[in-house]
Design an enzyme around this catalytic site. Structure first.
Site, short mmCIF file in Angstrom:
data_model
loop_
_atom_site.label_atom_id
_atom_site.label_comp_id
_atom_site.label_asym_id
_atom_site.label_seq_id
_atom_site.Cartn_x
_atom_site.Cartn_y
_atom_site.Cartn_z
N CYS A 130 12.38 3.77 1.31
CA CYS A 130 12.45 2.34 1.67
C CYS A 130 11.09 1.67 1.55
O CYS A 130 11.00 0.54 1.03
CB CYS A 130 13.01 2.17 3.08
SG CYS A 130 14.77 2.55 3.20
N HIS A 133 10.45 1.14 -2.15
CA HIS A 133 11.38 0.13 -2.65
C HIS A 133 10.91 -1.28 -2.25
O HIS A 133 10.82 -2.19 -3.07
CB HIS A 133 12.78 0.42 -2.09
CG HIS A 133 13.81 -0.59 -2.41
ND1 HIS A 133 14.76 -0.39 -3.39
CD2 HIS A 133 14.08 -1.82 -1.88
CE1 HIS A 133 15.56 -1.46 -3.44
NE2 HIS A 133 15.17 -2.33 -2.54
N GLU A 134 10.59 -1.47 -0.97
CA GLU A 134 10.23 -2.81 -0.48
C GLU A 134 8.83 -3.22 -0.95
O GLU A 134 8.60 -4.39 -1.25
CB GLU A 134 10.35 -2.89 1.04
CG GLU A 134 11.72 -2.56 1.61
CD GLU A 134 12.89 -3.41 1.10
OE1 GLU A 134 12.70 -4.33 0.28
OE2 GLU A 134 14.02 -3.13 1.53
N ILE A 135 7.90 -2.28 -1.03
CA ILE A 135 6.56 -2.62 -1.55
C ILE A 135 6.66 -2.96 -3.03
O ILE A 135 5.99 -3.89 -3.49
CB ILE A 135 5.55 -1.50 -1.22
CG1 ILE A 135 5.28 -1.49 0.29
CG2 ILE A 135 4.25 -1.69 -2.01
CD1 ILE A 135 4.48 -0.30 0.80
N LEU A 138 7.64 -6.51 -3.03
CA LEU A 138 6.48 -7.37 -2.73
C LEU A 138 5.58 -7.54 -3.95
O LEU A 138 4.92 -8.56 -4.10
CB LEU A 138 5.67 -6.81 -1.57
CG LEU A 138 6.36 -6.76 -0.20
CD1 LEU A 138 5.42 -6.14 0.82
CD2 LEU A 138 6.83 -8.14 0.24
#
Length: 165
Positions: A130, A133-135, A138
């Site tokens: 996660c 994935h989220e970085i 960004l």
């Protein structure tokens, strides 16, 4: 707290790198709360400010029923393990489709909390996936860009068909 509108793939804002936060105030805490509410309503386990059209480096993850949702401001990966794992991924901006993505099994990140305090966290498994994935999000890297061109095109066609239907 407000449930915000999630922007959908292929919105070009999903491909823009998000800006670091320098002000840690009530507006940031409100954004973190709105992201949490929006993620739960989606439903999802992770969301970024760019998912709601705000180009700031804020991530909310909710992976633990005991700890609840956690907010990461300006997160950066500072170390990755050589071991890799494959996990099913998807996005609140592309609901209903997912695919296997291979990522580092363990990562260490540095980040700030909503008060501006600096932290590091080392994690493995789903939480490590996660964070990566989220970085990526960004950084303007939507998750399907990690797929081969053929897999990506098939997934986009499936998503478009579901969206029409």
């Amino acid at each position: 707290m407000t449930v915000r509108t999630i922007i959908r793939y292929p919105d070009p804002r999903l491909a823009l790198p998000a800006q670091p936060l320098t002000v840690f105030d009530g507006a940031l805490r409100d954004l973190a709360n709105d992201l949490t509410e929006t993620m739960h309503a989606a439903p999802g386990i992770g969301i970024t400010a760019p998912h709601i059209g705000i180009s700031l480096r804020v991530v909310v993850l909710d992976l633990d029923p005991v700890d609840g949702a956690r907010t990461y401001v300006n997160p950066e990966i500072v170390w990755t393990s050589p071991e890799m794992i494959t996990h099913q991924e998807g996005s609140v901006s592309m609901p209903g489709v997912n695919d296997d993505i291979t990522r580092h099994a363990r990562v260490r990140i540095s980040y700030q909390d909503v008060e501006g305090n600096t932290h590091t966290e080392e994690c493995q498994g789903l939480r490590a996936v996660c964070h990566q994935h989220e970085i990526d999000q960004l950084d303007g890297m939507f998750w399907i860009r990690r797929l081969s061109r053929l897999k990506r095109e098939r997934l986009i066609k499936r998503y478009e068909k579901m969206s029409r239907g």
